[in-house]
Design a protein around this motif. Structure first.
Motif, short mmCIF file in Angstrom:
data_model
loop_
_atom_site.label_atom_id
_atom_site.label_comp_id
_atom_site.label_asym_id
_atom_site.label_seq_id
_atom_site.Cartn_x
_atom_site.Cartn_y
_atom_site.Cartn_z
N MET A 234 0.84 -1.19 0.00
CA MET A 234 0.00 0.00 0.00
C MET A 234 0.88 1.25 0.00
SD MET A 234 -3.02 0.83 2.62
CE MET A 234 -3.93 2.36 2.48
N GLN A 235 0.65 2.16 -0.92
CA GLN A 235 1.31 3.48 -0.93
C GLN A 235 2.82 3.39 -0.79
OE1 GLN A 235 -0.83 5.53 2.23
NE2 GLN A 235 -2.61 5.86 0.90
N ILE A 236 3.42 2.44 -1.51
CA ILE A 236 4.84 2.13 -1.30
C ILE A 236 5.75 3.31 -1.70
CG2 ILE A 236 5.13 0.95 -3.54
CD1 ILE A 236 6.57 -0.28 -0.19
N GLY A 237 5.27 4.19 -2.55
CA GLY A 237 6.10 5.32 -2.96
C GLY A 237 6.05 6.52 -2.03
N GLU A 238 5.29 6.43 -0.96
CA GLU A 238 5.20 7.57 -0.03
C GLU A 238 6.41 7.55 0.91
OE1 GLU A 238 3.20 9.88 -0.46
OE2 GLU A 238 1.52 9.05 -1.58
N ILE A 239 7.37 8.38 0.60
CA ILE A 239 8.62 8.40 1.38
C ILE A 239 8.84 9.81 1.92
CG2 ILE A 239 11.13 8.17 1.22
CD1 ILE A 239 10.61 6.04 -0.99
N GLN A 240 9.11 9.88 3.20
CA GLN A 240 9.25 11.20 3.83
C GLN A 240 10.70 11.62 3.97
OE1 GLN A 240 8.44 11.67 8.20
NE2 GLN A 240 7.06 13.24 7.45
N THR A 278 4.28 21.26 8.23
CA THR A 278 4.59 19.83 8.20
C THR A 278 5.96 19.59 7.57
OG1 THR A 278 3.39 19.67 6.14
CG2 THR A 278 2.20 19.02 8.13
N ARG A 279 6.51 18.41 7.84
CA ARG A 279 7.86 18.06 7.40
C ARG A 279 8.06 18.23 5.91
NH1 ARG A 279 8.73 12.71 11.13
NH2 ARG A 279 9.39 13.92 12.94
N ASP A 280 7.08 17.79 5.13
CA ASP A 280 7.27 17.85 3.67
C ASP A 280 7.36 19.29 3.20
OD1 ASP A 280 4.57 18.12 4.33
OD2 ASP A 280 3.89 17.35 2.41
N VAL A 281 6.54 20.16 3.77
CA VAL A 281 6.53 21.56 3.33
C VAL A 281 7.82 22.27 3.77
CG1 VAL A 281 5.30 23.76 3.41
CG2 VAL A 281 4.01 21.62 3.42
N VAL A 282 8.21 22.07 5.02
CA VAL A 282 9.45 22.70 5.50
C VAL A 282 10.64 22.17 4.68
CG1 VAL A 282 10.99 23.05 7.49
CG2 VAL A 282 8.51 23.12 7.81
N SER A 283 10.64 20.86 4.40
CA SER A 283 11.73 20.28 3.58
C SER A 283 11.79 20.95 2.22
CB SER A 283 11.51 18.77 3.38
OG SER A 283 11.60 18.09 4.60
N GLN A 284 10.63 21.07 1.56
CA GLN A 284 10.61 21.69 0.23
C GLN A 284 11.10 23.13 0.31
OE1 GLN A 284 10.44 20.15 -2.49
NE2 GLN A 284 9.86 18.23 -1.49
N ASN A 285 10.72 23.84 1.37
CA ASN A 285 11.15 25.23 1.52
C ASN A 285 12.66 25.33 1.72
OD1 ASN A 285 8.58 26.11 1.08
ND2 ASN A 285 8.08 26.44 3.25
N ILE A 286 13.26 24.39 2.43
CA ILE A 286 14.72 24.41 2.60
C ILE A 286 15.40 24.11 1.26
CG2 ILE A 286 16.71 23.26 3.69
CD1 ILE A 286 14.94 22.83 6.17
N LEU A 287 14.83 23.16 0.51
CA LEU A 287 15.45 22.79 -0.77
C LEU A 287 15.46 23.95 -1.77
CD1 LEU A 287 14.14 19.13 -1.15
CD2 LEU A 287 16.49 19.85 -0.67
#
Ligand code: ADP
Length: 446
Positions: A234-240, A278-287
């Motif tokens: 299930m949802q195997i591509g969802e990687i944080q 959330t982690r994904d948004v903060v990560s994208q903002n750092i990138l």
């Protein structure tokens, strides 16, 4: 030599240890297999805490929260992809997970705010020290009392099946001898695959070259073994990716640091995000920043109150400045800009309103030195996808039917966290579902 037990647990992280305790306390014979020389897996590295709503600890601290808001925050953080029944099970059983750990002496007593949570609900040890080692120590002490054997450097390599039912595992011990563990039930608690870069890139090509926060045993073997036995994924591509890791080693700096007052600045010496998204948004903002890095800025007052930060400073991860100008110099940043950034932020604290990035919970002013800066970049952190289970932790096959004899809990499972895991939910997940797996497997033994 071949073994015969009621239940074999594969993996000694928080999920496997919890499952083993419940199964043993239900009167079953249990053995745990662990491929590494030490127990605890990624759970050892859990730096934050355990999320739960409507707990007595929140009430004692005057914090208003509800299971409903916890559910909604998690679903929103997970981009609406969480399996509703699994998420409800997590939310409903999280308070009991804390009381269960505390009955064994874990000493979880403090509540803080963490990314993606509307209210303070991440529960940690009283001194704010990382939760993972406390969980592993508490559970393993109990297993010693219960005389449950943990076989180290012993790797499960294949599930044994008979007429479509799982009846044990084939394993290899530290001397490379193969043997069978015949069992009435197998509990798969092997964790995720964050340290298997080949598997990560297979499902998410854009994560090529990323470092990881995971221990080296997070290779996804449990997913492969169960898949071979017919399990559905299930949802195997969802990687944080986690926003704040050391660019050199992948070492993770806890999210609680931002909840406790740290801000993020870029190489222009400016803030660029609400630090508590959330982690994904903060990560994208750092990138999006120059060199794909940022600095976590804190001060001595925060370090005095946060054992994790005190540890990072002691371990040499932080640069120090007695005032902002000297910190800027240490980092090679423009001092005037950094001073202006700090002045603006401290004014937001006074006003109780961040008009630039809308950070809420403006609790700690950063006026008083000494100041500290830790360089951070996002790294592969958690694999949300995995085996498909029902709320009783039965592993399901591709037809949606229960794969008899096989149970799974923890990071090896998919669906609980959807498209993004909220900090503090992994520890809740492994305790809640680990316990259910042990209870269910024991209750269903023939
Ligand atoms: P969780 O948080 O879901 O409990 P962890 O990463 O903390 O997961 O723990 C999983 C444990 O399982 C790790 O210690 C890992 O080394 C172990 N493990 C993974 N695959 C195998 C395997 N094939 N045989 C034995 N142990 C395994």
């Amino acid at each position: 030599e071949d073994m015969n037990v009621d239940i074999v647990v594969v993996g000694s992280g928080g999920a496997g240890l919890s499952a083993a305790i419940e199964a043993k306390e239900a009167g079953k014979s249990v053995v745990i297999l662990e491929q590494m020389p030490i127990i605890g897996g990624n759970t050892n590295r859990a730096t934050g805490g355990l999320n739960a709503a409507e707990t007595t600890i929140q009430a004692d601290n005057g914090i208003k929260d509800s299971k409903k808001v916890f559910y909604e925050d998690t679903l929103k953080g997970g981009k609406g992809k969480n399996d509703p029944a699994l998420l409800q099970t997590l939310v409903d059983n999280a308070p009991d997970a804390i009381y269960w750990l505390n009955d064994m002496g874990a000493g979880i007593a403090r509540v803080s705010l963490s990314g993606g949570a509307t209210n303070p609900r991440i529960h940690t040890p009283a001194d704010g020290s990382p939760i993972g080692p406390v969980v592993v120590e508490t559970l393993s002490k109990k297993l010693k009392e219960l005389k449950v054997d943990i076989m180290l450097q012993t790797k499960a390599v294949k599930l044994i099946t008979e007429n479509g039912a799982v009846t044990g595992v084939e394993a290899v011990d530290k001397n490379n001898n193969s043997f069978k563990v015949n069992a009435k039930a197998v509990i798969m608690a092997t964790g995720g695959f964050g340290a298997n870069s080949e598997m990560v890139v297979k499902y998410r090509p854009e994560l090529k070259g990323f470092s990881t926060t995971n221990h080296s045993g997070a290779t996804g073997t449990g997913i492969a073994m169960a898949e071979e036995a017919g399990a559905d994924l299930m949802q195997i591509g969802e990687i944080q990716i986690h926003p704040t890791t050391d660019p050199k080693s992948g070492y993770l700096f806890t999210e609680g640091l931002r909840g406790d007052g740290a801000i993020l600045i870029n190489k222009e010496a400016k803030r660029f995000t609400n630090e508590l998204l959330t982690r994904d948004v903060v990560s994208q903002n750092i990138l999006k920043q120059r060199d794909k890095v940022a600095y976590l800025i804190t001060n001595q007052a925060i370090a005095d109150d946060n054992a994790s930060l005190a540890g990072y400073i002691k371990d040499g991860y932080a640069k120090k400045g007695d005032d902002i100008a000297s910190l800027a110099k240490e980092l090679g940043l423009d001092a005037t800009t950094l001073e202006a950034t700090m002045k603006t932020y401290n004014q937001f604290i006074k006003d109780g309103k961040d008009t630039e990035f809308e950070r809420v919970h403006l609790t700690h002013s950063l006026e008083q030195g000494p100041f500290y800066a830790i360089e951070v970049t996002p790294g592969v952190h958690h694999t949300m996808g995995g085996l498909k289970i029902d709320t009783k932790t039965h592993v399901l096959n591709k037809e949606g039917k229960v794969l008899s004899g096989l149970y799974a809990a923890g990071e090896v499972v998919g669906g609980v966290h959807g498209g993004n895991r909220i900090g503090g939910n992994a520890v809740a997940d492994i305790i809640v579902f680990g316990r259910i797996a042990g209870q269910t497997a024991a209750a269903e033994l023939k």
